[in-house]
Structure formats: C-alpha cells, structure tokens
Design a protein around this motif. Structure first.
Motif, PDB file in Angstrom:
ATOM      1  N   VAL A   1      14.677  -5.335   8.896  1.00 54.09           N
ATOM      2  CA  VAL A   1      14.155  -6.508   9.564  1.00 54.09           C
ATOM      3  C   VAL A   1      13.355  -6.166  10.815  1.00 54.09           C
ATOM      4  N   THR A   2      13.518  -4.964  11.338  1.00 55.47           N
ATOM      5  CA  THR A   2      12.698  -4.538  12.471  1.00 55.47           C
ATOM      6  C   THR A   2      11.247  -4.321  12.062  1.00 55.47           C
ATOM      7  N   GLY A   3      10.983  -4.333  10.752  1.00 59.66           N
ATOM      8  CA  GLY A   3       9.645  -4.070  10.242  1.00 59.66           C
ATOM      9  C   GLY A   3       9.518  -2.694   9.631  1.00 59.66           C
ATOM     10  N   VAL A   4      10.528  -1.846   9.830  1.00 61.50           N
ATOM     11  CA  VAL A   4      10.489  -0.480   9.321  1.00 61.50           C
ATOM     12  C   VAL A   4      10.525  -0.469   7.790  1.00 61.50           C
ATOM     13  N   PHE A   5       9.864   0.535   7.212  1.00 61.16           N
ATOM     14  CA  PHE A   5       9.926   0.732   5.774  1.00 61.16           C
ATOM     15  C   PHE A   5       9.702   2.202   5.488  1.00 61.16           C
ATOM     16  N   ALA A   6      10.500   2.737   4.553  1.00 62.13           N
ATOM     17  CA  ALA A   6      10.352   4.140   4.180  1.00 62.13           C
ATOM     18  C   ALA A   6      10.681   4.299   2.707  1.00 62.13           C
ATOM     19  N   TYR A   7       9.998   5.253   2.057  1.00 64.19           N
ATOM     20  CA  TYR A   7      10.269   5.464   0.631  1.00 64.19           C
ATOM     21  C   TYR A   7       9.850   6.859   0.201  1.00 64.19           C
TER      22      TYR A   7
ATOM     23  N   GLN B   1       4.672 -18.498   9.910  1.00 66.62           N
ATOM     24  CA  GLN B   1       3.855 -17.873   8.880  1.00 66.62           C
ATOM     25  C   GLN B   1       4.729 -17.167   7.848  1.00 66.62           C
ATOM     26  N   GLY B   2       5.774 -16.488   8.340  1.00 67.61           N
ATOM     27  CA  GLY B   2       6.674 -15.795   7.431  1.00 67.61           C
ATOM     28  C   GLY B   2       7.440 -16.744   6.533  1.00 67.61           C
ATOM     29  N   ARG B   3       7.821 -17.881   7.069  1.00 60.24           N
ATOM     30  CA  ARG B   3       8.605 -18.836   6.286  1.00 60.24           C
ATOM     31  C   ARG B   3       7.755 -19.608   5.284  1.00 60.24           C
TER      32      ARG B   3
ATOM     33  N   PRO C   1       7.037  -3.925  -0.187  1.00 59.19           N
ATOM     34  CA  PRO C   1       5.678  -4.236   0.281  1.00 59.19           C
ATOM     35  C   PRO C   1       4.598  -3.370  -0.341  1.00 59.19           C
ATOM     36  N   GLY C   2       3.782  -3.942  -1.170  1.00 55.64           N
ATOM     37  CA  GLY C   2       2.595  -3.246  -1.623  1.00 55.64           C
ATOM     38  C   GLY C   2       2.744  -2.496  -2.924  1.00 55.64           C
ATOM     39  N   GLU C   3       1.607  -2.223  -3.516  1.00 55.48           N
ATOM     40  CA  GLU C   3       1.552  -1.506  -4.779  1.00 55.48           C
ATOM     41  C   GLU C   3       1.757  -0.016  -4.555  1.00 55.48           C
ATOM     42  N   CYS C   4       2.607   0.573  -5.384  1.00 50.92           N
ATOM     43  CA  CYS C   4       2.835   2.008  -5.303  1.00 50.92           C
ATOM     44  C   CYS C   4       3.326   2.489  -6.656  1.00 50.92           C
ATOM     45  N   SER C   5       3.731   3.729  -6.740  1.00 56.18           N
ATOM     46  CA  SER C   5       4.217   4.276  -7.995  1.00 56.18           C
ATOM     47  C   SER C   5       5.477   3.540  -8.443  1.00 56.18           C
ATOM     48  N   PRO C   6       5.621   3.252  -9.749  1.00 53.28           N
ATOM     49  CA  PRO C   6       6.829   2.577 -10.232  1.00 53.28           C
ATOM     50  C   PRO C   6       8.085   3.418 -10.094  1.00 53.28           C
ATOM     51  N   THR C   7       7.954   4.711  -9.824  1.00 54.53           N
ATOM     52  CA  THR C   7       9.127   5.562  -9.660  1.00 54.53           C
ATOM     53  C   THR C   7       9.615   5.642  -8.216  1.00 54.53           C
ATOM     54  N   ALA C   8       8.956   4.935  -7.308  1.00 52.08           N
ATOM     55  CA  ALA C   8       9.300   5.009  -5.889  1.00 52.08           C
ATOM     56  C   ALA C   8      10.673   4.390  -5.619  1.00 52.08           C
TER      57      ALA C   8
ATOM     58  N   THR D   1      13.404 -10.001   5.657  1.00 56.18           N
ATOM     59  CA  THR D   1      13.609  -8.890   4.737  1.00 56.18           C
ATOM     60  C   THR D   1      12.762  -7.684   5.075  1.00 56.18           C
ATOM     61  N   GLY D   2      11.814  -7.798   5.974  1.00 55.31           N
ATOM     62  CA  GLY D   2      10.859  -6.730   6.206  1.00 55.31           C
ATOM     63  C   GLY D   2       9.692  -6.840   5.235  1.00 55.31           C
ATOM     64  N   GLY D   3       8.834  -5.823   5.225  1.00 52.80           N
ATOM     65  CA  GLY D   3       7.767  -5.780   4.241  1.00 52.80           C
ATOM     66  C   GLY D   3       6.620  -6.733   4.492  1.00 52.80           C
ATOM     67  N   ASP D   4       6.189  -6.891   5.733  1.00 53.81           N
ATOM     68  CA  ASP D   4       5.092  -7.800   6.026  1.00 53.81           C
ATOM     69  C   ASP D   4       3.744  -7.122   5.775  1.00 53.81           C
ATOM     70  N   ASP D   5       2.645  -7.809   6.148  1.00 53.12           N
ATOM     71  CA  ASP D   5       1.307  -7.319   5.827  1.00 53.12           C
ATOM     72  C   ASP D   5       0.965  -6.010   6.522  1.00 53.12           C
ATOM     73  N   ARG D   6       1.584  -5.722   7.670  1.00 56.46           N
ATOM     74  CA  ARG D   6       1.286  -4.470   8.367  1.00 56.46           C
ATOM     75  C   ARG D   6       1.638  -3.269   7.498  1.00 56.46           C
ATOM     76  N   VAL D   7       2.850  -3.273   6.980  1.00 55.35           N
ATOM     77  CA  VAL D   7       3.283  -2.134   6.170  1.00 55.35           C
ATOM     78  C   VAL D   7       2.684  -2.200   4.772  1.00 55.35           C
ATOM     79  N   ARG D   8       2.416  -3.391   4.283  1.00 51.28           N
ATOM     80  CA  ARG D   8       1.830  -3.516   2.956  1.00 51.28           C
ATOM     81  C   ARG D   8       0.491  -2.763   2.877  1.00 51.28           C
ATOM     82  N   ARG D   9      -0.355  -2.968   3.884  1.00 54.77           N
ATOM     83  CA  ARG D   9      -1.655  -2.301   3.839  1.00 54.77           C
ATOM     84  C   ARG D   9      -1.509  -0.785   4.008  1.00 54.77           C
ATOM     85  N   LEU D  10      -0.491  -0.333   4.760  1.00 52.20           N
ATOM     86  CA  LEU D  10      -0.259   1.105   4.915  1.00 52.20           C
ATOM     87  C   LEU D  10       0.242   1.731   3.614  1.00 52.20           C
ATOM     88  N   VAL D  11       1.174   1.033   2.939  1.00 45.28           N
ATOM     89  CA  VAL D  11       1.698   1.534   1.666  1.00 45.28           C
ATOM     90  C   VAL D  11       0.585   1.628   0.628  1.00 45.28           C
ATOM     91  N   GLU D  12      -0.232   0.589   0.547  1.00 40.12           N
ATOM     92  CA  GLU D  12      -1.293   0.581  -0.460  1.00 40.12           C
ATOM     93  C   GLU D  12      -2.372   1.617  -0.144  1.00 40.12           C
TER      94      GLU D  12
END
Length: 390
Positions: free
Chosen positions: A344-350, A217-219, A331-338, A371-382
């Motif tokens: 690759v573990t799936g972690v994301f922080a900003y 699915q990722g590929r 992953p996901g829409e956020c402020s342009p200043t972020a 690269t990370g940034g899958d749908d799990r974190v995308r929905r959390l960021v948004e």
C-alpha cells in the motif's frame, strides 16, 4: 523538475524516461527503481525528497507494507529448497497446537496461497501481544478459519506472515526476521529487513499519504469498487482481517505503527536496490548466489489460487507466498511467469524468470489504491518489460 540520480544501460532508457515522467507530472515525492537482468544491475535510479528538506539518497530506505510478504515467502521457499519444509505437509506437523479449530489438515501451501481461511484474530492483538510473540502464536493456534480451508481463497492481510513465521521458528529455531537476515539479506548484502530495529533510523524516508483528490481517483477504479466498500464495513472479511484483528492506535496498517510492531506481513523496510537484487537471486545467479533451484522457483510461481478473492473482493492470483499477474493487484503487462508482491506504500517488486529479471520500485508517496499498483509503477513495469524483450 526533480533531478534523477543513478544510471541505467542505454537499452533500458525507457525506464529512466518513465521514472522521470512520474516526477515531472507531480506524481512523486521521492522514489527509487532498480532492475537486475541476468545477475547484474541494469537500472539503478533514485530522486526526489525523503522528507522535509532531505534529499532521497541511494541508501534511503522506506517501509514496504505488504511487499514484506515477498521476503517471508522467499524465506519459506528457501527452506523448501533445502528440504526442511514441505509444501504439502500439514502445518500441524510442525506446530501441533495449530490443529485446533478444524485446522489439522491445512498444508503450508494453503497458507502461502491464501487458501487456509485463517484470516482473522479475535479478540484483536495488542502491541504488547505483538512484542511478546507467544500471544500471537496462541491466538493463531486457536483461530477458526473463515471458510472451509482449501475451498476458496482470500488475502491473508496480517496472518500470512505470522503463520509462516511460526513455522520457520519451529523448523529453524530462528524468527523469520532473523532467518531472513542471516540466510538471505546477509549473503546478498541487502539493505532489506523484516521489521526495523530502530524506527528513528535517519535513512528512513517519511511516508506521505495520498491526497483526498488522489484517493477519489483511486476509488473510481471499477475493479476495486467492492474492496473500497469493504474497507468501511466492519462486518466484511477485509475489515475483520485488518482493523478488527489488531488493536494499534489508529490505522493498524499505518506506517508509524509497523516498525514498532514488527509484523512480518507488512512491517518490512528496504530500498529498490535490495528488493530487485533479492528477486533476481530467486531466478538466477547474482554474484555467485542463487537462492532457489530452478525447479523450486517454478514451484514458487505455480498457481495456488486464482479468481474472486473473498477478502479483497476482486480477482487475484497467488503462487506460494507471491502474487501472480492477473487482476487489479498486478500493475502492468509483463511475462506470464512473473511473481512478486505490491504494498500500500506504492512499492512493487517481482521476478521474471523468462527474462532473468529482478525489478523493484520503492516510493514514499503512498498509493491511492489500497492494494498498490497505481499508474506510476504500471508505466515502469511495462517499460521494463519492453526493454527486456528487445
């Protein structure tokens, strides 16, 4: 259904709902998510399993992979803030040996912005080299850039942490691991580490790779087609800068190798609470501590490179050590200043200076996207962005 523990302010209920949904849909094994706004925690949630028969607890930590680069970047920018490092000064001014191989004029900001071209090490480093340290600095000093420095950009998969770490060592007399612990993690009370003193730490969650179906699915992501091809091509810059630059048993990015190797680009460990608190302190006051002045935080997120990445073969955007929104890495829409970093573990922080946010998500089911940034974190960021804007 997995039980979610912790709390969140009612205004951020959408984050809790997104987190619960990840578990309900079978996407998670164990995970934590934390959000700070204006210097205080507004979301602190965790749930699932840290390992076989072991529940994920509030103090569970896991390996951070490339999100470790955010810790290294924070250390570098703290030294910039204090006037001990200058972004435009050639690295050779701090580390004379680095001038070899056409690298005399490479400034610090080109390394932090992935523009230096110093992305490969040949011959590959061994575990003994990594443990000694001297062999790493000698190899990097002798390295030849893969492209004319400053003329293009490409992800410094392994070399970014080593290069910045050597400069930190030269300026402070401390390793970047020790400097981060003393000047950032200690004052803020973070359970956050560059490296891990004891790989058998009982609070360390077991990382679980994605299934074959999840990888397929990722590929299928068209933006990452060229990257997925490069992974299997020994001649590609991606392959040469990862598998070809370090001689560890099996996958050099595999979690089991990282604590022992202590690679500052990808060998960190921590939890969402620590990561979110650090990022919050980069852009605001947290319990009386602000790591960077506003003008230095602005410099950290200033675009250093943007466009086609010669290593990852997709669009990327970098500030000074941090990734910026834009392209499939973010992953996901956020402020342009972020500004922040995935792993690759799936972690994301900003950090989001517009809304004085620090966000972090840490799972133990690795992402299907290298690269990370899958749908799990995308929905959390948004969800976080929507809640912060209300």
């Amino acid at each position: 259904m997995s039980e979610i523990h912790g709390w969140c302010e009612p205004r951020f209920d959408a984050v809790r709902e997104a987190f619960q949904r990840n578990f309900d849909e079978g996407r998670e094994l164990g995970a934590s998510v934390t959000v700070y706004q204006r210097g205080r925690a507004v979301v602190d949630l965790w749930g699932g399993r840290a390992g076989a028969g072991t529940a994920w607890e509030r103090d569970t930590i896991t390996l951070l992979a490339s999100a470790t680069k955010g810790l290294v970047a924070a250390a570098a920018m703290l030294l910039v803030d204090r006037g001990l490092l200058d972004l435009d000064t050639p690295i050779a001014a701090y580390w004379p040996e680095f001038a070899a191989g056409g690298k005399a004029d490479i400034p610090l900001r080109w390394v932090l912005g992935h523009r230096s071209g110093v992305v490969t090490v040949d011959p590959p480093l061994t575990l003994l080299d990594l443990e000694g340290g001297t062999a790493v600095s000698e190899a990097l000093a002798a390295a030849v850039p893969a492209w004319q420095p400053g003329r293009a950009h490409g992800y410094h998969c392994l070399t970014m942490g080593w290069l910045v770490g050597e400069v930190v060592q030269r300026v402070t007399g401390m390793s970047v691991q020790r400097f981060f612990a003393k000047e950032i993690a200690g004052p803020l009370g973070l359970d956050l580490h560059i490296g891990l003193p004891d790989a058998r730490e009982r609070r360390l969650a077991d990382l679980v790779p994605p299934t074959a179906e999840q990888l397929l699915q990722g590929r299928a992501n068209p933006e990452l087609a060229d990257l997925n091809q490069a992974i299997c091509d020994p001649a590609s810059l991606f392959h040469r800068s990862t598998f070809g630059s370090i001689a560890l048993a099996g996958n050099p990015l595999a979690a089991a190798s990282l604590p022992q190797a202590g690679i500052p680009s990808c060998g960190g460990a921590g939890n969402a609470a620590g990561l979110a608190r650090m990022y919050a302190a980069l852009v605001g006051d947290v319990d009386g501590i602000r790591l960077l002045r506003p003008e230095t935080a602005d410099r950290a997120r200033t675009v250093e490179a943007s466009g086609m990445d010669l290593v990852l073969r997709c669009r990327t955007s970098y500030g000074r050590g941090f990734m910026l929104p834009g392209g499939p890495m973010w992953p996901g829409e956020c402020s342009p200043t972020a500004f922040g970093h995935p792993g690759v573990t799936g972690v994301f922080a900003y950090a989001d200076p517009d809304h004085e946010l620090g966000f972090a998500y840490v799972p133990n089911r690795m992402t299907e996207l290298i690269t990370g940034g899958d749908d799990r974190v995308r929905r959390l960021v948004e969800a976080t962005h929507r809640c912060a804007c209300t």
